[in-house]
Design an enzyme around this catalytic site. Structure first.
Site, PDB file in Angstrom:
ATOM      1  CB  THR A  35     -28.287  10.260  64.658  1.00 48.73           C
ATOM      2  OG1 THR A  35     -29.321   9.305  64.931  1.00 48.73           O
ATOM      3  CG2 THR A  35     -27.094   9.518  64.082  1.00 48.73           C
ATOM      4  N   GLY A  88     -29.497  14.594  60.908  1.00 45.19           N
ATOM      5  CA  GLY A  88     -30.215  13.334  60.954  1.00 45.19           C
ATOM      6  C   GLY A  88     -31.392  13.341  60.003  1.00 45.19           C
ATOM      7  N   GLY A 109     -38.495  16.937  64.764  1.00 45.09           N
ATOM      8  CA  GLY A 109     -38.209  17.897  65.827  1.00 45.09           C
ATOM      9  C   GLY A 109     -38.663  19.306  65.499  1.00 45.09           C
ATOM     10  CD  GLU A 115     -33.430  19.685  60.983  1.00 40.93           C
ATOM     11  OE1 GLU A 115     -33.019  19.044  61.948  1.00 40.93           O
ATOM     12  OE2 GLU A 115     -34.443  19.352  60.326  1.00 40.93           O
TER      13      GLU A 115
END
Length: 235
Positions: A35, A88, A109, A115
């Site tokens: 996404t 996402g 992932g 992140e």
């Protein structure tokens, strides 16, 4: 609302809607996953049209996507701040009356450490998702990035916390998944996570844990692509 799977059209709508929030001169955190990839592509098209931005990728995957899209890249330690992060999620807590509304599980992932660094540094952090990622209470296994030499000790401690740890194996080679940081990932199932903030604190306190995939109190909004538009949750 939780459905069996997410459509590419819904993901695209969410990603492209989030990309519309990027303004000239922004430093943008570029998340990982299918996404977020739609958001990266949309930002790239805007760059082609003259938008001036710098992107900070959160993984090798997002870096490659951003380069293909023509987005100029930088690093977290080379900028004064991050204006907007778009990322996402594997699961989003969507019950406004429950503890942890807006909490996330990320790390499918194996990019959750980078992140979280970028997302936490952002002035505004937006999640992009399709309806299949929404759930009243978080329940997916929590990815935990661990130092390789500590993975058995960490697994024992996770069991003490009531979890069922499983070292994540690679799909296309023998052996475990290795993160971009050179570490291993333990996926730990806790069942229903009714108090995500408490569990996040406990996981962070375990020696050998580099970072975990519970994101609590970080997201400012979730953009949910639907069959005919985008629903927005502000937190």
């Amino acid at each position: 609302m939780k459905t069996a799977g997410g459509s590419n059209a819904a993901k695209r709508r969410a990603g492209e809607r989030a990309a519309e929030a990027v303004e000239d001169g922004f430093v943008v955190g570029l998340g990982t996953g299918s996404t977020a990839a739609y958001a990266i592509d949309a930002i790239g098209r805007a760059v082609d049209d003259g938008l001036e931005v710098e992107g900070i990728p959160t993984s090798f995957q997002s870096r490659r996507r951003a380069l293909e899209a023509g987005i100029p890249l930088t690093t977290l330690d080379a900028v004064d701040g991050v204006d907007l992060a778009i990322d996402g999620a594997d699961q989003v807590a969507d019950d406004p009356d429950a503890s942890g509304y807006g909490a996330l599980i990320k790390g499918g992932g194996a990019a959750h450490t980078r992140e979280k660094l970028v997302d936490a540094a952002a002035d505004r952090f937006v999640i992009v998702a399709d309806p299949s990622k929404l759930t009243p209470t978080l329940e997916r296994a929590v990815p935990v990035e661990v130092i390789p030499d500590a993975h058995t000790v960490v697994a024992d401690r996770l069991r003490d916390l009531g979890g069922e740890p499983t070292l994540r194996d690679a799909e296309h080679k023998d052996g475990p998944v290795v993160t971009d940081n050179g570490n291993l990932v333990i996926d730990c199932a806790f069942g229903l996570i009714n108090e995500p903030e408490t569990l996040a604190t406990q996981l962070s306190s375990v020696p050998g844990v580099v970072e975990h995939g519970l994101f609590v109190g970080l997201a400012d909004a979730t953009y949910i692509g639907t069959a005919d538009g985008v629903d927005v949750r502000e937190y």
